[in-house]
Scaffold this motif. Structure first.
Motif, PDB file in Angstrom:
ATOM      1  N   ASN B  66       0.794  -1.134  -0.248  1.00 32.28           N
ATOM      2  CA  ASN B  66       0.152   0.081  -0.274  1.00 32.28           C
ATOM      3  C   ASN B  66       0.747   1.076   0.023  1.00 32.28           C
ATOM      4  N   LEU B  67       1.134   2.461  -0.513  1.00 32.25           N
ATOM      5  CA  LEU B  67       1.913   2.965  -1.612  1.00 32.25           C
ATOM      6  C   LEU B  67       0.858   4.530  -0.573  1.00 32.25           C
ATOM      7  N   VAL B  68      -0.871   4.084  -0.716  1.00 30.70           N
ATOM      8  CA  VAL B  68      -1.225   5.749   0.306  1.00 30.70           C
ATOM      9  C   VAL B  68      -0.518   6.555   0.903  1.00 30.70           C
ATOM     10  N   PRO B  69       0.313   5.952   2.739  1.00 30.69           N
ATOM     11  CA  PRO B  69       0.529   6.253   3.889  1.00 30.69           C
ATOM     12  C   PRO B  69       1.114   6.872   2.605  1.00 30.69           C
ATOM     13  N   MET B  70       2.974   6.767   2.214  1.00 32.68           N
ATOM     14  CA  MET B  70       3.394   7.461   1.630  1.00 32.68           C
ATOM     15  C   MET B  70       2.931   8.633   0.399  1.00 32.68           C
ATOM     16  N   LEU B  71       2.140   8.564  -0.291  1.00 30.89           N
ATOM     17  CA  LEU B  71       1.138   9.409  -1.163  1.00 30.89           C
ATOM     18  C   LEU B  71       1.031  10.012  -0.463  1.00 30.89           C
ATOM     19  N   SER B  72       0.138  10.045   0.802  1.00 32.08           N
ATOM     20  CA  SER B  72      -0.163  11.020   1.537  1.00 32.08           C
ATOM     21  C   SER B  72       0.934  11.597   2.005  1.00 32.08           C
ATOM     22  N   ALA B  73       1.938  11.384   2.898  1.00 31.80           N
ATOM     23  CA  ALA B  73       3.099  12.041   3.355  1.00 31.80           C
ATOM     24  C   ALA B  73       3.969  13.176   2.469  1.00 31.80           C
ATOM     25  N   PRO B 140       6.918  15.524  21.433  1.00 35.28           N
ATOM     26  CA  PRO B 140       8.031  14.170  20.972  1.00 35.28           C
ATOM     27  C   PRO B 140       7.707  13.570  20.256  1.00 35.28           C
ATOM     28  N   PRO B 141       8.227  12.480  19.425  1.00 34.96           N
ATOM     29  CA  PRO B 141       9.415  12.279  18.813  1.00 34.96           C
ATOM     30  C   PRO B 141      10.214  13.199  18.640  1.00 34.96           C
ATOM     31  N   GLY B 142      10.228  14.013  17.726  1.00 38.57           N
ATOM     32  CA  GLY B 142      10.606  15.008  16.971  1.00 38.57           C
ATOM     33  C   GLY B 142      11.036  15.418  15.696  1.00 38.57           C
ATOM     34  N   PRO B 143      11.433  13.371  15.105  1.00 37.90           N
ATOM     35  CA  PRO B 143      11.131  13.942  13.625  1.00 37.90           C
ATOM     36  C   PRO B 143       9.756  13.095  13.166  1.00 37.90           C
ATOM     37  N   SER B 144       9.396  14.520  12.687  1.00 40.10           N
ATOM     38  CA  SER B 144       7.859  14.511  11.916  1.00 40.10           C
ATOM     39  C   SER B 144       7.564  15.207  11.064  1.00 40.10           C
ATOM     40  N   LEU B 145       6.480  15.620  10.408  1.00 39.51           N
ATOM     41  CA  LEU B 145       5.459  16.033   9.523  1.00 39.51           C
ATOM     42  C   LEU B 145       6.448  17.778   9.385  1.00 39.51           C
ATOM     43  N   LEU B 146       5.857  18.178  10.276  1.00 39.41           N
ATOM     44  CA  LEU B 146       6.357  19.271  10.943  1.00 39.41           C
ATOM     45  C   LEU B 146       7.614  19.751  10.139  1.00 39.41           C
ATOM     46  N   ASN B 226      10.119   8.796   9.050  1.00 42.65           N
ATOM     47  CA  ASN B 226      10.215   7.741   8.142  1.00 42.65           C
ATOM     48  C   ASN B 226       9.195   6.467   8.885  1.00 42.65           C
ATOM     49  N   VAL B 227       8.267   6.569  10.032  1.00 43.35           N
ATOM     50  CA  VAL B 227       7.237   5.711  10.142  1.00 43.35           C
ATOM     51  C   VAL B 227       6.512   5.859   8.643  1.00 43.35           C
ATOM     52  N   VAL B 228       6.226   4.468   8.457  1.00 44.62           N
ATOM     53  CA  VAL B 228       5.099   4.000   7.161  1.00 44.62           C
ATOM     54  C   VAL B 228       3.489   4.284   7.524  1.00 44.62           C
ATOM     55  N   ALA B 229       3.161   5.463   7.425  1.00 44.63           N
ATOM     56  CA  ALA B 229       1.602   5.224   8.265  1.00 44.63           C
ATOM     57  C   ALA B 229       0.848   7.054   7.772  1.00 44.63           C
ATOM     58  N   VAL B 230      -0.578   7.083   7.387  1.00 42.99           N
ATOM     59  CA  VAL B 230      -1.008   8.520   7.024  1.00 42.99           C
ATOM     60  C   VAL B 230      -1.003   9.158   8.266  1.00 42.99           C
ATOM     61  N   PRO B 231      -0.587  10.512   8.671  1.00 42.02           N
ATOM     62  CA  PRO B 231       0.334  11.073   9.098  1.00 42.02           C
ATOM     63  C   PRO B 231      -0.776  12.272  10.353  1.00 42.02           C
ATOM     64  N   PHE B 235       3.329  16.400  13.773  1.00 44.55           N
ATOM     65  CA  PHE B 235       3.919  16.459  15.028  1.00 44.55           C
ATOM     66  C   PHE B 235       4.339  13.952  14.682  1.00 44.55           C
ATOM     67  N   ALA B 236       3.652  13.812  13.615  1.00 46.71           N
ATOM     68  CA  ALA B 236       3.413  12.434  13.636  1.00 46.71           C
ATOM     69  C   ALA B 236       4.523  12.558  13.057  1.00 46.71           C
ATOM     70  N   PRO B 237       5.643  11.272  12.923  1.00 45.67           N
ATOM     71  CA  PRO B 237       6.708  11.199  11.781  1.00 45.67           C
ATOM     72  C   PRO B 237       5.927  10.598  10.584  1.00 45.67           C
ATOM     73  N   VAL B 238       6.809  10.900   9.415  1.00 43.37           N
ATOM     74  CA  VAL B 238       6.164  10.254   8.114  1.00 43.37           C
ATOM     75  C   VAL B 238       7.042   9.397   7.012  1.00 43.37           C
ATOM     76  N   ARG B 239       6.663   8.677   6.355  1.00 48.87           N
ATOM     77  CA  ARG B 239       7.824   8.422   5.143  1.00 48.87           C
ATOM     78  C   ARG B 239       6.988   9.071   4.146  1.00 48.87           C
ATOM     79  N   THR B 240       8.241   9.769   2.837  1.00 48.09           N
ATOM     80  CA  THR B 240       7.403  10.386   1.828  1.00 48.09           C
ATOM     81  C   THR B 240       7.943   8.875   0.583  1.00 48.09           C
ATOM     82  N   LEU B 241       7.248   9.329  -0.392  1.00 44.31           N
ATOM     83  CA  LEU B 241       7.328   7.976  -1.621  1.00 44.31           C
ATOM     84  C   LEU B 241       8.795   7.942  -1.290  1.00 44.31           C
TER      85      LEU B 241
END
Lengths: 301, 293
Positions: B66-73, B140-146, B226-231, B235-241
């Motif tokens: 499923n690429l949707v989480p990465m696409l949304s990020a 926390p945790p710091g690394p994030s969409l922001l 780099n966490v695979v999840a729809v943010p 402040f949530a960590p994300v992974r882009t395409l």
């Protein structure tokens, strides 16, 4: 220069209409917002450069530049990495420079006769300029490393980068060639000089500043690149013995130290500072060449 | 008039070189598509949106794609960056064109030029050691969409500012002087005359900035977690395409490797789409100018 702004005469406060007062207030607000935005951009620039200088400079030394990395780069220097970076750059320029200059010559000198080819080339270069570097990395891996069998090597990395910098190189070179007055071409034709000689002896020398700007920007883009190199030139941090060896570029070294090596941060700072100084130096060189050259042109015409 | 044979050779070489340059685009698109074909055939395009998650290496159910989480990020990060960098870049262009004295404008242009020259890995490193700890203090945790949005915004300001300024500079002087003669205030001239006249150029600036943000890899890879999840929040960590390709390409095999090339195709389509949109603006402008005479 502030354009279209002839100073308006001052209106005395006594006769000022509410509408004008509103306009003054609006004018001041917009000016303040624009000023704040500019201050924010400049502030961030100073913050980045200042932070790297403050932490990075104490880490720098002559030894850092001439020693091999020890303990995955936690100590030691970056000598093999600089050698690999230069080798990748040399491959990149060795291919892209002749190809790019020739394509730019076609685009600027034969635009009238090869209309369709020029249009196709221009379109594809526009699109190529927008292709993300990681996609170049994928392509380089599939084409150079696997299909051509070059493996993870300096050659694969350099060739991938060559594809990437071509649009920048061609655009700047073409601009340089276009700014050569057509009198030069007519005079050369009237003297019966061949097109080939005209290009070598007249056009290229006259367009030299444009070529240099293109070259410098191309070098800048190539040296800055990381994503396209991860799966093409590889990670090996030894001095390469041939172009088919894997070699780690400086940008990739910074990435590796900061993400994969615990305690690699001080050396990452120092490497980032070296890369930044290199690039800012190159960019300012390109900017001042093009500034000086443009102003000279304006005086002439 | 000229020595035919030698010049003929030159002409051949120039045409060949230019054709090679044009062919590189075909080669890039062709090879990425070719490698992606295997996954599109074996996995099918639907599963890239419909699978439960992204676990390409799991043996049990032949991998989940499923690429949707990465696409949304990627889309959230790009949108955030454009919303921040668009106004900043256009403000910088307005400053250089309408407010600053010549030498200050020149200085600002220099700074924008240098900002565009900072490599993405250095932006990423700065984000990692400066921005991420600051965000960690807040949430926390710091690394994030922001963190990703902020770094991307800084990175695309120069793109927006440079193109916006050249389109503002192309507004005919007569428009501005005419507006000034009518007694319109500076704000009025900027918002009612200059910006409408430069509209398509400003839009191009923002769109090309968005294109750069979509394709950016290293900086975003270093600050986003780099966490695979729809943010769920900024402040949530994300992974882009792009980060997904960079992280997994090193060990991907078979369908997994091919699936990463599918990711590349998605990126390519998005960026080429944006370039095509700006190309249509460009022709629009020339039409407008020609009708105005």
């Amino acid at each position: 220069m502030a354009r279209g702004m002839v100073q308006t005469s001052g209106v005395s406060p006594m006769t000022r209409q509410p509408r004008q007062r509103h306009a003054r207030w609006l004018d001041g607000t917009v000016r303040a917002v624009v000023g704040l935005c500019v201050a924010a951009v400049v502030g961030v620039f100073c913050w980045i450069v200042g932070d790297l200088l403050l932490v990075g400079v104490p880490e720098l030394s002559w030894g850092f530049l001439v020693e091999a990395p020890i303990d995955s780069g936690r100590s030691g220097g970056i000598a093999p990495i600089l050698v690999s970076t230069l080798a990748i750059l040399a491959v990149c320029l060795g291919v892209s420079l002749p190809l790019g200059t020739s394509a730019a010559l076609l685009l600027s000198e034969l635009a009238a006769t090869d209309v369709r080819l020029v249009r196709v080339v221009r379109r594809s270069l526009d699109v190529l300029a927008g292709v993300p570097s990681i996609v170049f990395g994928l392509f380089g891996n599939a084409f150079f490393c696997v299909a051509l069998g070059l493996g993870f090597s300096i050659l694969s990395g350099g060739l991938t980068l060559a594809c990437m910098v071509l649009p920048i190189l061609i655009r700047a070179t073409e601009e340089g060639l276009r700014s050569v007055p057509s009198d030069y071409r007519h005079a050369a034709a009237a003297l019966g000089i061949t097109r080939t000689r005209t290009i070598w002896k007249v056009l290229l020398p006259a367009a030299l500043p444009g070529l240099v700007v293109g070259l410098v920007l191309g070098i800048g883009r190539a040296v800055a690149e990381t994503a396209a190199l991860i799966f093409t030139s590889g990670y090996v941090a030894r001095i390469p013995t041939s172009l088919l060896d894997s070699g780690r570029s400086l940008s990739l070294h910074i990435y590796d130290l900061s993400m994969n090596v615990a305690g690699g941060e001080p050396k990452a700072y120092a490497s980032a500072l070296v890369l930044l100084m290199l690039l800012l130096g190159l960019i300012s060189m390109a900017l001042s060449i093009s500034d000086r050259w443009l102003s000279r042109r304006m005086v002439h015409t | 008039m000229f020595q035919w044979s030698k010049d003929h050779l030159l002409l051949l070489w120039l045409r060949l070189a230019a054709s090679v340059c044009a062919a590189i685009l075909l080669l890039v698109a062709g090879f990425v598509l070719l490698e992606a074909f295997e996954a599109l055939r074996d996995i099918g395009p639907v599963r890239f949106a419909a699978d439960a998650s992204w676990h390409p290496a799991s043996e049990a159910d032949q991998g989940l794609y499923n690429l949707v989480p990465m696409l949304s990020a990627t889309l959230f990060a790009t949108l955030g960056a454009v919303l921040l960098a668009g106004p900043l870049g256009i403000a910088s262009a307005l400053f250089c064109q309408f407010y600053a004295p010549a030498w200050v404008a020149q200085l600002q242009r220099r700074i924008i030029g240098l900002l565009s020259g900072i490599p993405s890995v250095v932006y990423g490193f700065w984000g990692l050691v400066v921005l991420v700890p600051l965000i960690r203090l807040q949430a926390p945790p710091g690394p994030s969409l922001l963190a990703g949005i902020l770094i991307l915004a800084i990175m695309i300001v120069p793109t927006v500012a440079l193109i916006a300024e050249s389109s503002l500079a192309a507004v005919p002087e007569a428009y501005l002087l005419g507006a000034n003669a009518l007694g319109i205030s500076r704000v009025g001239i900027i918002f009612r005359v200059a910006i409408p006249a430069a509209r398509s150029g400003l839009l191009t600036a923002v769109i090309l900035g968005a294109g750069r943000a979509i394709g950016e890899t290293m900086a975003i890879l270093m600050v986003c977690g780099n966490v695979v999840a729809v943010p769920e929040s900024v402040f949530a960590p994300v992974r882009t395409l792009t980060a997904n390709i960079a992280l997994e390409m090193a060990y991907a095999m078979g369908d997994h490797r091919s699936a990463l090339f599918v990711t590349g195709v998605v990126l390519l389509v998005m960026v080429v789409g944006l370039v095509a949109v700006t190309a249509s603006f460009a022709t629009e402008t020339t039409h407008a100018e020609s009708t105005h005479g």
